[in-house]
Design a protein around this motif. Structure first.
Motif, mmCIF file in Angstrom:
data_model
loop_
_atom_site.group_PDB
_atom_site.id
_atom_site.type_symbol
_atom_site.label_atom_id
_atom_site.label_comp_id
_atom_site.label_asym_id
_atom_site.label_seq_id
_atom_site.Cartn_x
_atom_site.Cartn_y
_atom_site.Cartn_z
ATOM 1 N N ALA A 66 0.833 -1.198 0.000
ATOM 2 C CA ALA A 66 0.000 0.000 0.000
ATOM 3 C C ALA A 66 0.877 1.261 0.000
ATOM 4 O O ALA A 66 0.580 2.239 -0.700
ATOM 5 C CB ALA A 66 -0.918 -0.009 1.213
ATOM 6 N N LYS A 67 1.952 1.208 0.759
ATOM 7 C CA LYS A 67 2.880 2.340 0.798
ATOM 8 C C LYS A 67 3.500 2.566 -0.573
ATOM 9 O O LYS A 67 3.628 3.702 -1.043
ATOM 10 C CB LYS A 67 3.970 2.077 1.844
ATOM 11 N N SER A 68 3.871 1.449 -1.222
ATOM 12 C CA SER A 68 4.467 1.531 -2.550
ATOM 13 C C SER A 68 3.475 2.112 -3.552
ATOM 14 O O SER A 68 3.832 2.935 -4.405
ATOM 15 C CB SER A 68 4.911 0.134 -3.004
ATOM 16 N N MET A 69 2.207 1.708 -3.436
ATOM 17 C CA MET A 69 1.180 2.212 -4.346
ATOM 18 C C MET A 69 0.965 3.707 -4.145
ATOM 19 O O MET A 69 0.821 4.465 -5.113
ATOM 20 C CB MET A 69 -0.125 1.452 -4.106
ATOM 21 N N ASP A 70 0.943 4.149 -2.893
ATOM 22 C CA ASP A 70 0.758 5.579 -2.609
ATOM 23 C C ASP A 70 1.895 6.405 -3.192
ATOM 24 O O ASP A 70 1.677 7.482 -3.744
ATOM 25 C CB ASP A 70 0.668 5.804 -1.092
ATOM 26 N N ARG A 71 3.120 5.890 -3.081
ATOM 27 C CA ARG A 71 4.282 6.596 -3.625
ATOM 28 C C ARG A 71 4.196 6.655 -5.154
ATOM 29 O O ARG A 71 4.574 7.651 -5.774
ATOM 30 C CB ARG A 71 5.572 5.906 -3.190
ATOM 31 N N MET A 72 3.697 5.572 -5.733
ATOM 32 C CA MET A 72 3.562 5.530 -7.181
ATOM 33 C C MET A 72 2.552 6.564 -7.663
ATOM 34 O O MET A 72 2.778 7.280 -8.639
ATOM 35 C CB MET A 72 3.129 4.118 -7.595
ATOM 36 N N MET A 73 1.426 6.648 -6.961
ATOM 37 C CA MET A 73 0.368 7.579 -7.351
ATOM 38 C C MET A 73 0.804 9.034 -7.183
ATOM 39 O O MET A 73 0.346 9.916 -7.903
ATOM 40 C CB MET A 73 -0.893 7.310 -6.522
ATOM 41 N N SER A 74 1.701 9.270 -6.230
ATOM 42 C CA SER A 74 2.151 10.645 -5.977
ATOM 43 C C SER A 74 3.371 11.012 -6.810
ATOM 44 O O SER A 74 3.881 12.124 -6.708
ATOM 45 C CB SER A 74 2.477 10.812 -4.485
ATOM 46 N N GLY A 75 3.862 10.064 -7.623
ATOM 47 C CA GLY A 75 5.016 10.336 -8.463
ATOM 48 C C GLY A 75 6.337 10.239 -7.735
ATOM 49 O O GLY A 75 7.377 10.646 -8.267
ATOM 50 N N LYS A 76 6.349 9.710 -6.514
ATOM 51 C CA LYS A 76 7.580 9.595 -5.725
ATOM 52 C C LYS A 76 8.225 8.218 -5.823
ATOM 53 O O LYS A 76 9.221 7.943 -5.185
ATOM 54 C CB LYS A 76 7.280 9.896 -4.248
ATOM 55 N N PHE A 77 7.637 7.351 -6.619
ATOM 56 C CA PHE A 77 8.134 5.983 -6.778
ATOM 57 C C PHE A 77 9.564 6.007 -7.322
ATOM 58 O O PHE A 77 9.852 6.639 -8.337
ATOM 59 C CB PHE A 77 7.211 5.253 -7.750
ATOM 60 N N ASP A 78 10.489 5.329 -6.623
ATOM 61 C CA ASP A 78 11.885 5.319 -7.070
ATOM 62 C C ASP A 78 12.396 3.887 -7.184
ATOM 63 O O ASP A 78 11.641 2.930 -7.033
ATOM 64 C CB ASP A 78 12.763 6.144 -6.124
ATOM 65 N N PHE A 79 13.686 3.741 -7.438
ATOM 66 C CA PHE A 79 14.256 2.413 -7.643
ATOM 67 C C PHE A 79 14.319 1.600 -6.350
ATOM 68 O O PHE A 79 14.426 0.375 -6.395
ATOM 69 C CB PHE A 79 15.642 2.499 -8.286
ATOM 70 N N ASN A 80 14.265 2.241 -5.200
ATOM 71 C CA ASN A 80 14.176 1.495 -3.942
ATOM 72 C C ASN A 80 12.840 0.764 -3.868
ATOM 73 O O ASN A 80 12.769 -0.409 -3.474
ATOM 74 C CB ASN A 80 14.322 2.444 -2.743
ATOM 75 N N ASP A 81 11.769 1.467 -4.255
ATOM 76 C CA ASP A 81 10.440 0.849 -4.293
ATOM 77 C C ASP A 81 10.406 -0.254 -5.347
ATOM 78 O O ASP A 81 9.806 -1.304 -5.148
ATOM 79 C CB ASP A 81 9.378 1.900 -4.613
ATOM 80 N N PHE A 82 11.042 0.014 -6.479
ATOM 81 C CA PHE A 82 11.082 -0.965 -7.563
ATOM 82 C C PHE A 82 11.775 -2.245 -7.096
ATOM 83 O O PHE A 82 11.339 -3.357 -7.403
ATOM 84 C CB PHE A 82 11.822 -0.350 -8.746
ATOM 85 N N LEU A 83 12.859 -2.077 -6.334
ATOM 86 C CA LEU A 83 13.596 -3.219 -5.804
ATOM 87 C C LEU A 83 12.732 -4.005 -4.824
ATOM 88 O O LEU A 83 12.730 -5.251 -4.834
ATOM 89 C CB LEU A 83 14.877 -2.726 -5.119
ATOM 90 N N ASP A 84 11.986 -3.301 -3.982
ATOM 91 C CA ASP A 84 11.080 -3.972 -3.040
ATOM 92 C C ASP A 84 10.029 -4.775 -3.793
ATOM 93 O O ASP A 84 9.666 -5.886 -3.391
ATOM 94 C CB ASP A 84 10.394 -2.942 -2.137
ATOM 95 N N GLN A 85 9.512 -4.215 -4.900
ATOM 96 C CA GLN A 85 8.496 -4.910 -5.676
ATOM 97 C C GLN A 85 9.049 -6.169 -6.319
ATOM 98 O O GLN A 85 8.380 -7.202 -6.385
ATOM 99 C CB GLN A 85 7.922 -3.989 -6.749
ATOM 100 N N MET A 86 10.273 -6.101 -6.791
ATOM 101 C CA MET A 86 10.886 -7.284 -7.395
ATOM 102 C C MET A 86 11.030 -8.407 -6.371
ATOM 103 O O MET A 86 10.813 -9.586 -6.677
ATOM 104 C CB MET A 86 12.245 -6.931 -8.000
ATOM 105 N N LYS A 87 11.378 -8.044 -5.138
ATOM 106 C CA LYS A 87 11.504 -9.046 -4.087
ATOM 107 C C LYS A 87 10.151 -9.663 -3.770
ATOM 108 O O LYS A 87 10.033 -10.872 -3.532
ATOM 109 C CB LYS A 87 12.109 -8.414 -2.833
ATOM 110 N N MET A 88 9.093 -8.825 -3.762
ATOM 111 C CA MET A 88 7.749 -9.348 -3.524
ATOM 112 C C MET A 88 7.333 -10.299 -4.641
ATOM 113 O O MET A 88 6.736 -11.344 -4.402
ATOM 114 C CB MET A 88 6.745 -8.197 -3.399
ATOM 115 N N MET A 89 7.668 -9.934 -5.861
ATOM 116 C CA MET A 89 7.323 -10.774 -6.993
ATOM 117 C C MET A 89 8.048 -12.108 -6.937
ATOM 118 O O MET A 89 7.496 -13.157 -7.273
ATOM 119 C CB MET A 89 7.649 -10.047 -8.300
#
Length: 326
Positions: A162-185
């Motif tokens: 949810a935190k990652s989604m909020d950052r994405m919607m606000s345009g603050k999504f960065d490669f740290n979030d991207f890395l977290d998503q890859m680990k989740m995947m």
């Protein structure tokens, strides 16, 4: 779970079963599983041995474990074993492979016995009760959205997603979030099996670039991101040509691959931000949760959009993984 190990050289399966029952009593066992060796339906000697074991044990359940990729040969297998020991149910394995489960229909039809469990991987959490409706949808290419949501909800940290989604919607999504998503995947298991639960994925798969679903690609992407400095991951705008060359040298991947990932990441972030149509749709979905709304067609989710937030974040990561448009 304790397992009985017979003495070396033991060949009489009935004698081994008797010893195992006596041993189980000393373990205060309440249930026993007798896992017999794999047998070809044409081997009459082994089939006869199976009959003797079944007559001695009189088990409550006699489950035939079959490979879902067997195809129509499954008909002969099911008929032979059912005649020999009167199976009470079927367990299908390897449903995560290319086979869609046609063997399930054949075995159910010829024996009249239910398919009770299915395996979609080698881990314990990839084994569970068989759900006929979902298999029917998969055979027809309609996917299994409920199964996908349940699978993701059990393996994804919803708060983090949810935190990652909020950052994405606000345009603050960065490669740290991207890395977290890859680990989740990666926690969700093989990507092709996961996406196979999506409706129409068979057609989408043909349109993807070659090697888009290769498990190694995820590792390559991870290596590229980990070769960035902390500042670069937090601020992708710093990634000028010289920095990109350094990253490529550091992770051992071609410069073209580094450039492509960064480009796809930028496009994905723009598409998923609040400025684009996708962002507007995600905001509307988020507001539904606040009003206690639930998603039509996804019964049993309980929290409405709670589980879907994780999937929303995953969708962003897929943009970079697939390599964007062809």
């Amino acid at each position: 779970m304790p397992v009985y190990k017979p003495a070396p050289g033991s060949r009489d399966v009935v004698a081994v079963a008797r010893e195992a029952l006596e041993w189980a009593r000393t373990q205060n066992g309440t249930a026993m599983i007798f896992d017999t060796a794999g047998r070809q339906e044409v081997d009459e000697a082994l089939i006869d041995e199976l009959r003797q074991l079944h007559a001695f044990l009189s088990p409550r359940e006699t489950l035939l474990v079959a490979d879902a990729a067997t195809g129509q040969q499954a008909v002969n297998v099911a008929q032979t074993f059912d005649r020999a020991v009167n199976v009470t149910g079927i367990v299908l394995t390897k449903l995560d492979g290319d086979a869609r489960g046609g063997a399930a229909l054949s075995m159910r039809s010829v024996t009249g016995k239910p398919i009770k469990f299915s395996g979609e991987g080698e881990k314990l959490d990839q084994f569970g009760p068989f759900v006929p409706g979902r298999m029917a949808d998969r055979i027809l290419g309609m996917g299994d959205i409920v199964g996908l949501v349940e699978h993701a909800a059990a393996r994804i940290d919803e708060e983090q997603a949810a935190k990652s989604m909020d950052r994405m919607m606000s345009g603050k999504f960065d490669f740290n979030d991207f890395l977290d998503q890859m680990k989740m995947m990666q926690n969700l298991g093989p990507l092709e099996g996961l996406l196979g639960l999506l409706p129409g994925f068979g057609k989408i798969k043909k349109q993807l670039p070659e090697g888009a679903l290769d498990p190694k690609r995820m590792k390559h992407m991870e290596a590229i991101v980990l070769s960035m400095t902390a500042k670069e991951r937090s601020n992708p705008n710093l990634l000028n040509p010289s920095r990109r060359r350094r990253i490529a040298a550091g992770c051992g991947r071609p410069l073209m691959e580094v450039n492509k990932l960064i480009k796809n990441f930028s496009e994905m972030r723009k598409m998923m931000s609040g400025k684009g149509k996708m962002g507007a749709m995600m905001k509307q979905m988020a507001s539904m949760k606040g009003k206690g709304g639930k998603i039509p067609g996804l019964p049993g989710m309980g929290g409405g959009l709670g589980g879907l937030k994780g999937l929303g974040g995953l969708g962003g990561g897929l943009g970079g993984l697939f390599g964007g448009r062809r």
